[in-house]
Write a protein that holds these residues in place. Sequence first.
Motif, short mmCIF file in Angstrom:
data_model
loop_
_atom_site.label_atom_id
_atom_site.label_comp_id
_atom_site.label_asym_id
_atom_site.label_seq_id
_atom_site.Cartn_x
_atom_site.Cartn_y
_atom_site.Cartn_z
N GLU A 234 23.55 -9.49 17.44
CA GLU A 234 22.85 -9.74 16.18
C GLU A 234 23.16 -8.59 15.22
O GLU A 234 22.96 -7.42 15.56
N VAL A 235 23.67 -8.92 14.04
CA VAL A 235 24.10 -7.91 13.06
C VAL A 235 23.41 -8.19 11.74
O VAL A 235 23.29 -9.34 11.31
N ALA A 236 22.96 -7.12 11.08
CA ALA A 236 22.35 -7.23 9.76
C ALA A 236 23.36 -6.78 8.72
O ALA A 236 23.82 -5.63 8.74
N PHE A 237 23.72 -7.68 7.79
CA PHE A 237 24.69 -7.38 6.74
C PHE A 237 23.95 -7.11 5.43
O PHE A 237 22.93 -7.74 5.15
N PRO A 238 24.47 -6.19 4.62
CA PRO A 238 23.88 -5.97 3.29
C PRO A 238 23.83 -7.26 2.49
O PRO A 238 24.65 -8.17 2.70
N SER A 239 22.90 -7.36 1.57
CA SER A 239 22.70 -8.60 0.83
C SER A 239 23.91 -9.01 0.00
O SER A 239 24.08 -10.19 -0.31
N ASN A 240 24.78 -8.04 -0.35
CA ASN A 240 25.95 -8.37 -1.17
C ASN A 240 27.19 -8.68 -0.33
O ASN A 240 28.27 -8.84 -0.87
N VAL A 241 27.04 -8.75 0.98
CA VAL A 241 28.16 -9.06 1.87
C VAL A 241 27.79 -10.28 2.72
O VAL A 241 26.86 -10.22 3.53
N ARG A 242 28.51 -11.35 2.50
CA ARG A 242 28.27 -12.55 3.30
C ARG A 242 28.89 -12.36 4.68
O ARG A 242 30.05 -11.97 4.80
N PRO A 243 28.15 -12.58 5.79
CA PRO A 243 28.71 -12.38 7.13
C PRO A 243 29.99 -13.16 7.34
O PRO A 243 30.01 -14.38 7.14
N PRO A 244 31.09 -12.49 7.72
CA PRO A 244 32.37 -13.18 7.93
C PRO A 244 32.34 -14.03 9.19
O PRO A 244 31.48 -13.84 10.06
N PRO A 245 33.28 -14.95 9.34
CA PRO A 245 33.28 -15.85 10.50
C PRO A 245 33.67 -15.19 11.80
O PRO A 245 33.42 -15.75 12.87
N ALA A 246 34.30 -14.02 11.76
CA ALA A 246 34.76 -13.37 12.99
C ALA A 246 34.73 -11.86 12.82
O ALA A 246 34.66 -11.34 11.71
N GLY A 247 34.77 -11.16 13.94
CA GLY A 247 34.78 -9.71 13.92
C GLY A 247 35.14 -9.18 15.30
O GLY A 247 35.64 -9.92 16.17
N GLU A 248 34.83 -7.91 15.52
CA GLU A 248 35.15 -7.27 16.80
C GLU A 248 33.96 -6.45 17.27
O GLU A 248 33.27 -5.82 16.47
N LEU A 249 33.76 -6.46 18.57
CA LEU A 249 32.76 -5.61 19.21
C LEU A 249 33.49 -4.40 19.79
O LEU A 249 34.41 -4.56 20.60
N LEU A 250 33.09 -3.20 19.38
CA LEU A 250 33.78 -1.98 19.79
C LEU A 250 33.03 -1.34 20.96
O LEU A 250 31.88 -0.91 20.82
N LEU A 251 33.69 -1.29 22.11
CA LEU A 251 33.10 -0.71 23.32
C LEU A 251 34.01 0.40 23.82
O LEU A 251 34.77 0.22 24.78
N GLY A 252 33.98 1.54 23.15
CA GLY A 252 34.88 2.62 23.53
C GLY A 252 36.31 2.25 23.25
O GLY A 252 36.69 1.92 22.11
N ASP A 253 37.15 2.25 24.28
CA ASP A 253 38.55 1.87 24.13
C ASP A 253 38.75 0.36 24.20
O ASP A 253 39.85 -0.13 23.96
N GLU A 254 37.71 -0.36 24.52
CA GLU A 254 37.81 -1.82 24.68
C GLU A 254 37.19 -2.52 23.47
O GLU A 254 36.21 -2.06 22.89
N THR A 255 37.80 -3.64 23.07
CA THR A 255 37.25 -4.46 21.99
C THR A 255 37.13 -5.90 22.47
O THR A 255 37.97 -6.39 23.23
N LEU A 256 36.07 -6.56 22.03
CA LEU A 256 35.86 -7.97 22.34
C LEU A 256 35.71 -8.74 21.03
O LEU A 256 35.08 -8.25 20.08
N ALA A 257 36.32 -9.91 20.97
CA ALA A 257 36.26 -10.72 19.76
C ALA A 257 34.86 -11.30 19.57
O ALA A 257 34.18 -11.66 20.54
N LEU A 258 34.44 -11.38 18.32
CA LEU A 258 33.14 -11.96 17.97
C LEU A 258 33.37 -13.20 17.10
O LEU A 258 34.22 -13.18 16.21
N GLU A 259 32.61 -14.24 17.37
CA GLU A 259 32.68 -15.48 16.58
C GLU A 259 31.29 -15.80 16.05
O GLU A 259 30.34 -15.89 16.82
N ARG A 260 31.19 -15.98 14.74
CA ARG A 260 29.89 -16.23 14.14
C ARG A 260 29.32 -17.57 14.61
O ARG A 260 29.99 -18.59 14.57
#
Length: 325
Positions: free
Chosen positions: A168-194
Amino acid sequence: MAEVAAPTLRLTGTVRARYETPQAFQVAGQIATRRVDAGQPVAKGEVLMTLDDSDLRQSLNAAKAELASARASAAVAQSDLERARTLFARDYLSRQAFDRAELEAQQRSDRQASARAQVEQAKTALAYATLRAESDGLLTRVSGEPGQVVGVGQPVARLAEAGPREVEVAFPSNVRPPPAGELLLGDETLALERRQVSGSVDPASRTWQARYRIDGALPAGVGLGEVVKTRFAAASDRRAAAAPLYRVPVAAVDARGEGAQVWRIVEGQARPLAVSVARIERDRALVSGEALKAGMAVIALGTHLLNPGMPVEALAPPGAEEPAS
């Protein structure tokens, strides 16, 4: 001119369960026992709390007594009906008297059915005095305490069901949440899908609340409620940037005429290239355009004096010239 990476937005998020269900009693009463604590894993059907069921047991006993009385009354009425039927068949009883006996038997039979239903309701209410986990999961909150009087549907615990986890992510009111992103876990990243976005900006925090599915399994050390880092592509127009961005000197952008453009030298002549300005950074500008390429040399000074086809001479050979970047 150098290509730059698309701007990114880094925010913190919270690991949540896909389903988080409030646990509540379906009958009112006083909590007698509490068998669980917050943070405890539970299995489906496991007892969480119980109510003082003395009143519910009395109600069940009363319903059973009413059923016994109704059953006996129905039996008497049925016996009277059989006797009346025999007399009516021999013309010893009037039609009116027989109909009255038949109606009385039907009424007492209905009373017996009603009493039987009341017994079942009382049994169900007594069972509701024991609150059980609806599914396997983890109790993230437990608020009910022994001695507390609770109403029907009043939450006394919160169960995070076992299964997929989300961020669950809170975005500023002037930024519409994008459809995808990344979860940063140290050296590992996992894809996020809205998965979902709140219908409106939260009036207190002025943020959009968004939930993202995690593509993959979380490491063992990352549990529910954990604060994690996320990364998203950001665009000033609230849409993902579709074209690469290039950094050029601000003076290279010519805003005359029908839109922004930059100039380059082609066979000794000035030729304009249409661009879109994404952002201005002090003495640099981020621009995009279909004809732009990384390493392309552009005219950085005097662009307001240029016209298409005007003869232009570079101050130094391209190999010795420091590209504007």
